[in-house]
Write an enzyme that holds these catalytic residues in place. Structure first.
Site, PDB file in Angstrom:
ATOM      1  N   ASP A  22      -7.254  -2.564  -6.286  1.00  0.00           N
ATOM      2  CA  ASP A  22      -8.455  -3.388  -6.461  1.00  0.00           C
ATOM      3  C   ASP A  22      -9.297  -2.872  -7.624  1.00  0.00           C
ATOM      4  O   ASP A  22      -9.259  -1.689  -7.957  1.00  0.00           O
ATOM      5  CB  ASP A  22      -9.257  -3.381  -5.146  1.00  0.00           C
ATOM      6  N   ARG A  35     -11.350 -10.825 -17.459  1.00  0.00           N
ATOM      7  CA  ARG A  35     -10.710 -10.265 -16.266  1.00  0.00           C
ATOM      8  C   ARG A  35      -9.200 -10.077 -16.437  1.00  0.00           C
ATOM      9  O   ARG A  35      -8.625  -9.109 -15.956  1.00  0.00           O
ATOM     10  CB  ARG A  35     -10.944 -11.197 -15.051  1.00  0.00           C
ATOM     11  N   ASN A  70      -6.267 -15.001  -2.361  1.00  0.00           N
ATOM     12  CA  ASN A  70      -6.453 -15.015  -3.823  1.00  0.00           C
ATOM     13  C   ASN A  70      -6.165 -16.391  -4.451  1.00  0.00           C
ATOM     14  O   ASN A  70      -6.572 -16.651  -5.582  1.00  0.00           O
ATOM     15  CB  ASN A  70      -5.592 -13.949  -4.509  1.00  0.00           C
ATOM     16  N   ARG A 190      -7.039   2.503  -1.032  1.00  0.00           N
ATOM     17  CA  ARG A 190      -7.691   1.355  -1.673  1.00  0.00           C
ATOM     18  C   ARG A 190      -8.554   1.863  -2.810  1.00  0.00           C
ATOM     19  O   ARG A 190      -9.378   2.760  -2.630  1.00  0.00           O
ATOM     20  CB  ARG A 190      -8.550   0.541  -0.708  1.00  0.00           C
TER      21      ARG A 190
HETATM   22  C1  IPE Z   1      -7.296  -7.560  -2.044  1.00  0.00           C
HETATM   23  O1  IPE Z   1      -8.201  -7.547  -3.110  1.00  0.00           O
HETATM   24  C2  IPE Z   1      -6.035  -8.244  -2.473  1.00  0.00           C
HETATM   25  C3  IPE Z   1      -5.283  -7.552  -3.526  1.00  0.00           C
HETATM   26  C4  IPE Z   1      -5.519  -6.356  -3.979  1.00  0.00           C
HETATM   27  C5  IPE Z   1      -4.160  -8.282  -4.035  1.00  0.00           C
HETATM   28  P1  IPE Z   1      -9.364  -8.632  -3.221  1.00  0.00           P
HETATM   29  O2  IPE Z   1     -10.184  -8.240  -4.393  1.00  0.00           O
HETATM   30  O3  IPE Z   1      -8.794  -9.996  -3.213  1.00  0.00           O
HETATM   31  O4  IPE Z   1     -10.135  -8.393  -1.855  1.00  0.00           O
HETATM   32  P2  IPE Z   1     -11.615  -8.784  -1.400  1.00  0.00           P
HETATM   33  O5  IPE Z   1     -11.758 -10.248  -1.628  1.00  0.00           O
HETATM   34  O6  IPE Z   1     -12.564  -8.007  -2.228  1.00  0.00           O
HETATM   35  O7  IPE Z   1     -11.674  -8.397   0.038  1.00  0.00           O
HETATM   36  C1  IPE Z   2      -7.299  -6.640  -7.904  1.00  0.00           C
HETATM   37  O1  IPE Z   2      -8.378  -6.665  -8.776  1.00  0.00           O
HETATM   38  C2  IPE Z   2      -6.197  -7.578  -8.315  1.00  0.00           C
HETATM   39  C3  IPE Z   2      -6.025  -8.780  -7.475  1.00  0.00           C
HETATM   40  C4  IPE Z   2      -6.685  -9.037  -6.391  1.00  0.00           C
HETATM   41  C5  IPE Z   2      -5.049  -9.751  -7.903  1.00  0.00           C
HETATM   42  P1  IPE Z   2      -9.522  -7.765  -8.642  1.00  0.00           P
HETATM   43  O2  IPE Z   2      -9.156  -8.931  -9.485  1.00  0.00           O
HETATM   44  O3  IPE Z   2      -9.793  -8.071  -7.228  1.00  0.00           O
HETATM   45  O4  IPE Z   2     -10.744  -7.006  -9.281  1.00  0.00           O
HETATM   46  P2  IPE Z   2     -12.265  -7.055  -8.808  1.00  0.00           P
HETATM   47  O5  IPE Z   2     -12.288  -6.720  -7.354  1.00  0.00           O
HETATM   48  O6  IPE Z   2     -12.751  -8.442  -9.067  1.00  0.00           O
HETATM   49  O7  IPE Z   2     -12.946  -6.024  -9.640  1.00  0.00           O
HETATM   50 MG    MG Z   3     -11.066  -7.313  -5.848  1.00  0.00          MG
END
Ligand code: IPE
Ligand code: IPE
Ligand code: MG
Length: 247
Positions: A22, A35, A70, A190
């Site tokens: 994450d 992003r 997602n 995490r």
């Molecule tokens: C969890 O991350 C899913 C992945 C790492 C693929 P998210 O960024 O989607 O999770 P939330 O929404 O913050 O809980």
């Molecule tokens: C994790 O990074 C990757 C996926 C969930 C695909 P994020 O895209 O959730 O990054 P943040 O949480 O917005 O920083």
């Molecule tokens: Mg995230």
């Protein structure tokens, strides 16, 4: 933080590490970048962490790459992530074979876009004989989906008279999960400072050690993995027993 590799007890490395990767978006935002560049930089971490895990004897590494939730992100980001997945899988097959990494996937992968599904299946097929480490990608994955699917599979067997309700055991249930054959992770990491599970491996992490780090995924590499493992090795896993019983 110095590299902690020399302090790691190589006889006590987790067999299976699961990671909620994450913070790609925040990593990019902090640098004033889109992003998508965060996701692209995240691929570098996947490479480095997979190799670092294999080097010290981890046998399974499960990475949460795309959750069922997602899909609700802006369509442009979803499309970009799917394209990145195809590109990455295709581009990495040679190195996966060179490093003897076997690719597998969990999640509702048949519902992925056709190109993503195909790249994934090709990658799995072409690396299936590798045995140094198994890299499991959680794609279109949701633990509740997985548990429901397992329940349906078991109910179908019962309906057909192949199974009695009283014979349903933990191992019946495990064999209906998409992780069947893979030992439960001893360590769940995490990144990015969030301290939640976000619908990941709910059954399988029943007794996992949880490790949360503020480091964003693109900054998480070999050194950070070593730090997490060392932290894990300092813990006492009691499984309901007393400290005296396990020491
Ligand atoms: C969890 O991350 C899913 C992945 C790492 C693929 P998210 O960024 O989607 O999770 P939330 O929404 O913050 O809980
Ligand atoms: C994790 O990074 C990757 C996926 C969930 C695909 P994020 O895209 O959730 O990054 P943040 O949480 O917005 O920083
Ligand atoms: Mg995230």
């Amino acid at each position: 933080m110095p590299d902690q590799l020399s302090k790691i007890n190589l006889d006590h490395v987790p067999q299976h590490i699961a990671i909620i990767m994450d913070g790609n978006g925040r990593w990019a935002k902090q640098k004033g970048m889109p992003r998508l560049l965060g996701h692209r930089s995240g691929v570098k971490s996947v490479r480095e962490v997979t190799e670092a895990a294999a080097e010290i004897g981890v046998k399974y590494l499960t990475l949460y790459a795309f959750s069922t939730e997602n899909w609700n992100r802006p369509p442009a980001e979803v499309t970009a992530l799917m394209t990145l997945l195809v590109e990455t899988i295709k581009g990495e097959i040679r190195d996966l074979n060179k490093n003897k990494v076997r690719l597998q996937a969990i999640g509702d992968i048949e519902a992925l876009p056709a190109a993503t599904y195909k790249a994934l299946m090709d990658g799995i097929e072409q690396t299936k004989n590798n045995d140094r480490i198994t890299l499991v990608l959680a794609l279109n994955y949701s633990a509740k989906w997985e548990i429901l699917r397992a329940t349906r599979l078991i109910a179908e067997q019962a309906q057909k008279g192949l199974l009695k309700a009283e014979d349903i055991s933990e191992s019946t249930f495990e064999s209906a999960l998409s992780t069947h054959g893979i030992p439960d992770p001893e360590l769940l990491i995490r990144t990015s400072g969030e301290t939640r599970i976000s619908n990941f491996l709910l059954w399988q992490i029943a007794y996992a050690e949880l490790y949360f780090t503020p480091v964003f995924w693109p900054d998480f590499g070999r050194k950070e993995l070593h730090e997490a493992i060392l932290n894990y090795q300092r813990r006492e896993r009691r499984f309901g027993l007393t400290s005296e019983q396990v020491s």
